[in-house]
Motif scaffolding. Structure first.
Motif, mmCIF file in Angstrom:
data_model
loop_
_atom_site.group_PDB
_atom_site.id
_atom_site.type_symbol
_atom_site.label_atom_id
_atom_site.label_comp_id
_atom_site.label_asym_id
_atom_site.label_seq_id
_atom_site.Cartn_x
_atom_site.Cartn_y
_atom_site.Cartn_z
ATOM 1 N N LEU A 1 55.068 52.407 47.824
ATOM 2 C CA LEU A 1 55.818 51.752 46.754
ATOM 3 C C LEU A 1 56.735 50.669 47.305
ATOM 4 O O LEU A 1 56.835 49.564 46.743
ATOM 5 C CB LEU A 1 56.647 52.783 45.992
ATOM 6 C CG LEU A 1 55.891 53.791 45.135
ATOM 7 C CD1 LEU A 1 56.866 54.811 44.553
ATOM 8 C CD2 LEU A 1 55.135 53.095 44.021
ATOM 9 N N ILE A 2 57.417 50.968 48.409
ATOM 10 C CA ILE A 2 58.316 49.979 49.016
ATOM 11 C C ILE A 2 57.512 48.790 49.527
ATOM 12 O O ILE A 2 57.923 47.627 49.361
ATOM 13 C CB ILE A 2 59.143 50.634 50.140
ATOM 14 C CG1 ILE A 2 60.154 51.621 49.536
ATOM 15 C CG2 ILE A 2 59.871 49.573 50.960
ATOM 16 C CD1 ILE A 2 60.933 52.426 50.560
ATOM 17 N N ALA A 3 56.361 49.045 50.117
ATOM 18 C CA ALA A 3 55.519 47.964 50.636
ATOM 19 C C ALA A 3 55.081 47.023 49.506
ATOM 20 O O ALA A 3 55.039 45.794 49.683
ATOM 21 C CB ALA A 3 54.299 48.548 51.347
ATOM 22 N N ARG B 1 66.877 47.352 51.784
ATOM 23 C CA ARG B 1 66.803 46.769 53.133
ATOM 24 C C ARG B 1 65.465 46.084 53.379
ATOM 25 O O ARG B 1 65.397 44.993 53.969
ATOM 26 C CB ARG B 1 67.051 47.861 54.175
ATOM 27 C CG ARG B 1 68.519 48.260 54.295
ATOM 28 C CD ARG B 1 68.762 49.041 55.580
ATOM 29 N NE ARG B 1 70.171 49.118 55.891
ATOM 30 C CZ ARG B 1 70.894 50.234 55.858
ATOM 31 N NH1 ARG B 1 70.326 51.377 55.503
ATOM 32 N NH2 ARG B 1 72.171 50.218 56.178
ATOM 33 N N ALA B 2 64.395 46.714 52.932
ATOM 34 C CA ALA B 2 63.066 46.155 53.157
ATOM 35 C C ALA B 2 62.878 44.864 52.366
ATOM 36 O O ALA B 2 62.327 43.874 52.876
ATOM 37 C CB ALA B 2 62.004 47.182 52.778
ATOM 38 N N VAL B 3 63.323 44.865 51.117
ATOM 39 C CA VAL B 3 63.191 43.660 50.301
ATOM 40 C C VAL B 3 64.062 42.537 50.853
ATOM 41 O O VAL B 3 63.637 41.371 50.929
ATOM 42 C CB VAL B 3 63.554 43.978 48.833
ATOM 43 C CG1 VAL B 3 63.730 42.691 48.029
ATOM 44 C CG2 VAL B 3 62.493 44.862 48.202
ATOM 45 N N ALA B 4 65.280 42.868 51.267
ATOM 46 C CA ALA B 4 66.180 41.855 51.804
ATOM 47 C C ALA B 4 65.627 41.240 53.088
ATOM 48 O O ALA B 4 65.826 40.050 53.349
ATOM 49 C CB ALA B 4 67.555 42.454 52.062
ATOM 50 N N ALA B 5 64.939 42.043 53.880
ATOM 51 C CA ALA B 5 64.336 41.518 55.112
ATOM 52 C C ALA B 5 63.199 40.548 54.800
ATOM 53 O O ALA B 5 62.932 39.626 55.577
ATOM 54 C CB ALA B 5 63.813 42.672 55.965
#
Length: 815
Positions: A549-551, A594-598
């Protein structure tokens, strides 16, 4: 038409009718009037022309006497959101709308507002109170009470006093020294009594310094009624009244709910036994009759309001309060408002918004505008994509999206007694809140029956919450048939509101409708604290791999000009009935941000929480917007603010910690039944200053879309005048905050404190001036030796500021 002034000819006329009515009542009628006849109302007494007085929970809507979606309610933003606007006039307009709702539903008294303080960020009902600061709380509460009573509806300012946490709230003894009790916890009540003249007060469950609040003669009779001159009625919190003589002698007028209370027949017997003077009962009855006269429920008495205020558009006001309360705490490189381009939206709460807090504050709005709905309507077609990204909860919740349900009630023979519609899978019938034709005595089973159209293909989990026998069926197949028993040490309320239990999983296909049923047979041996039917048919959609989902969210964010992530708490994190264990966002939401911000440096995070949460990634994103619990129009208001159609108008009403470990005051758990308020007058920003600790965001902080230059400050005894200019390129609204800091002070006091505030509006380049009152009380402390207020003269630094830590001008004042 509404009366003005504290004492009018109409007051005298009402008092005359009240005295005449009181004289006609015998003892049994008097004591019956002081006891609820059911969950929400007092009995009618036709012999004196008294109709039944009806009460309803608030504070963000008016539920009415039935907890049902059949009669929907406007759902305004949470009290923290209303306080974040720092505008008593806006609170007054909110109150007028709620009076309009109350009158529509036949309600005479709204059980609100909650003016307990944010003593600690762990308070479970934090979202339902306004602020950590007593002055701000009192000002917003005053506006709210004035607004409701402008509409001819009573209020009960609650919970008097020091109901600042939920742990052991029925029994906890809060040990508070006189000075903090006066300067902090009583202060909002005092301000509201003096400035808004509320028609009611609700006393709390807890004890204060060894005395249960419903029996607290000193605080109720001597302080509230004596010193402050309160002339309204005093009602117990529900089931708080425990002593017939203790409560009536302690100043409690009404014991709720009924019909089984410590008043009524028990109180009449106490009078006849010589344990209570009838004159004491008369005083309580007089207060109730005065309330009835004020709201127009006592024949012959002129109501305070004969012509209610003009009709208010509930949707429009809910939307306005939401954007006025949104607090923009970070906005790097002008990330907001959004520029033209594509937006990748993620977060489960973006689709299924949490718009209000759990517990008695819950209402059923006719509709809810989610962030996904709001942005879809506001952005050009094709500009918006949506991915779940992360779900804050992997726990089953009452069946909602995709379900159409009703409740079928049967007696022991299987005969249908009646039916009721359900907004979701939660059955919550308290007292007489039952479908037409149904009684607790005859009711043997309830079947939640209906249809479910899944939004997603995959394995769906179904389950139950509550006590007794359950039979669960999906698509014609029985998946569970068993009993949920009460454990030997389980709190019966926890059994009702406790953890759901998964019973079965079924693979379903998106868009393909199936029949569902949950038959619940009541356990007649179980004695509930109240006549109630409370259980839930719960559901959880397919549980996909969190990393997957995060990916997906990351890929969408990488391809978009702006990424917007909505993070949220759940009802298991913030609700009435329990305190919080930590300030962490539930689930994998921190990982998602964090993942989206990166992947996208232009990431905006919307925080859908009613009270502070830890934001460990806050320096890694472009913007952080706090939306609180934003009410039914929250998604529309969010789109307004993100696109720049409206400015985020909020300023923090409470300090926002970077981490729970940094917060100076966190204790909510009693020791040996006692909770020691050992911090004294140092709570909120006062405690942060004393500790020398630095929060994530200071009290009063909030950014807008324009800039302001503070030109001048003139401080005189009684007032501070601030002149400022809008130096930006768009109209704006500014909250001017004035703090006092004593110079060379020999008295133990906070380093600085809020003394006043005012809101100004100006167009680009326009200069405005605001005069802010500096009341005498701002310079006083409670002297425990004299048992009175003491004025502390000397030099004070007067600070005109945008927040506690962003003072723009200062002046010295000698008083």
């Amino acid at each position: 038409m509404t009366e003005t002034g504290a004492h009018t000819a109409a007051d005298a006329a009402r008092e005359s009718v009240v005295e005449a009515a009181l004289a006609k009542l015998d003892l049994d009628s008097k004591t019956r009037l002081l006891a609820g006849q059911d969950m929400w109302s007092l009995p009618a007494l036709p012999e004196i022309g008294l109709t039944s007085l009806v009460m309803s929970d608030g504070p963000i809507g008016v539920r009415g006497v039935r907890w049902t979606a059949d009669d929907p309610s406007v759902a305004l933003p949470s009290p923290t959101a209303l306080a974040a606007a720092w505008d008593p006039a806006l609170a007054r307009r909110a109150g007028r709308l709620l009076a309009q709702e109350a009158r529509r539903k036949g309600v005479h008294v709204l059980l609100a507002p909650t003016v307990n303080l944010h003593r600690t960020p762990l308070g479970g009902r934090h979202f339902e109170a306004y602020s950590e600061d007593p002055l701000l709380t009192g000002a917003i509460g005053t506006g709210y009470v004035q607004g409701v009573q402008d509409g001819g509806v009573g209020t009960t300012v609650k919970h008097f006093v020091a109901n600042d946490a939920e742990t052991d709230r029925f029994t906890v003894d809060n040990r508070i020294a006189p000075r903090p009790l006066r300067e902090l916890y009583l202060a909002p009540f005092e301000a509201i009594v003096k400035n808004a003249h509320p028609w009611g007060i609700m006393t709390a469950y807890n004890q204060v310094n060894g005395v249960t609040m419903t029996e607290h003669r000193h605080l109720v009779n001597e302080v509230l009624r004596g010193e402050w001159g309160f002339d309204g009625f005093n009602v117990s919190d529900w089931m708080a009244a425990r002593s017939t003589t203790g409560d009536i002698e302690g100043g409690l007028d009404v014991a709720m709910p009924g019909p089984q209370t410590v008043y009524g027949e028990a109180l009449a017997a106490a009078v006849r036994a010589g344990e209570v003077e009838e004159s004491t009962v008369d005083a309580a009855v007089r207060n109730v009759l005065r309330l009835a006269a004020r709201v127009g429920a006592l024949e012959g008495a002129p109501p305070v309001v004969t012509d209610p205020p003009a009709a208010i558009d509930g949707d429009a006001l809910a939307r306005e309060i939401a954007h006025r309360g949104f607090v923009l705490v970070r906005n790097e490189n002008g990330a907001l408002p959004l520029k033209n381009g594509t937006v990748a939206l993620s977060g489960a709460a973006a689709r299924d918004a949490r718009v209000l807090g759990g517990g008695s504050a819950q209402v059923f709005p006719e509709h809810i505008v989610s962030p996904l709905d709001g942005l879809t309507a506001a952005l050009p077609e094709g500009a918006l994509t949506y991915t779940i990204g992360a779900d804050p909860s992997d726990e089953l919740t009452p069946a909602d999206q995709g379900f159409t349900l009703r409740a079928v009630c049967r007696d022991a023979s299987g005969t249908v007694l009646g039916e009721g519609t359900l907004p979701n899978g939660q059955v919550q019938w308290i007292g007489d809140d039952l479908p037409a034709g149904v009684t607790h005595e005859a009711l043997a089973s309830i079947e939640v029956v209906g249809r479910f159209t899944p939004r997603e293909t995959g394995e769906h989990a179904f389950g139950t919450r509550g006590l007794g026998a359950f039979r669960l069926s999906v698509d014609g197949e029985t998946l569970f048939d068993g009993v949920q028993a009460l454990g030997p040490e389980t709190d019966p309320f926890e059994a009702f509101f406790g953890s759901p239990v998964e019973r079965a999983k079924v693979v379903l296909t998106a868009g393909e409708t199936v029949d569902v049923s949950l038959l619940h047979t009541l356990d007649k041996e179980f004695a509930a604290p109240l006549p109630a039917v409370m259980f839930s048919f719960v559901h959880l959609g397919p549980r996909r791999d969190p990393d997957e989902l995060i990916a997906e969210a990351v890929e969408a964010a990488r391809a978009a000009d702006t990424a917007v992530v909505v993070v949220a708490t759940t009802e298991r994190v913030e609700s009435e009935g329990f305190d919080r264990k930590d300030l962490a966002l539930p689930g994998r939401q921190d990982d998602l941000v964090r993942a989206v911000a990166a992947a996208n440096p232009n990431t905006v995070v919307v925080v859908n929480a009613g009270s502070p949460v830890e934001l460990p990634w806050r320096e890694e994103v472009a913007a952080v917007l706090l939306s609180w619990f934003p009410g039914q129009e929250g998604g529309a208001a969010l789109a307004d603010v993100l696109t720049g159609a409206e400015e985020p108008g909020g300023r923090l009403p409470t300090t926002w910690p970077a981490a729970l470990a940094d917060a100076p005051v966190t204790e909510v758990t009693p020791t040996g039944g006692e909770l020691d308020y050992a911090e004294g007058v140092f709570i909120g920003y006062r405690a942060w200053d004393k500790a020398g600790a630095v929060p994530a965001y200071a009290f009063g902080h909030g950014l807008g879309y324009t800039t302001w230059t503070y030109e001048s400050l003139t401080a005189r005894p009684g007032t501070a005048t601030v002149r400022l200019t809008n130096t930006g390129d768009r109209p704006g609204r500014e909250v001017v905050q004035v703090y006092l800091a004593p110079v060379d002070d020999g008295v133990e006091r906070p380093a600085r404190w809020l003394a006043g505030f005012g809101c100004v509006e100006a167009g680009p380049g326009e200069t405005v001036e605001t005069e802010i009152a500096l009341p005498r009380r701002a310079f006083e402390i409670w002297d425990e030796e004299k048992n009175d207020w003491s004025f502390v003269g000397g030099a004070y630094e007067v600070l005109a500021a945008r927040s506690l830590t962003d003072a723009r001008l200062s002046a010295t004042l000698e008083v």
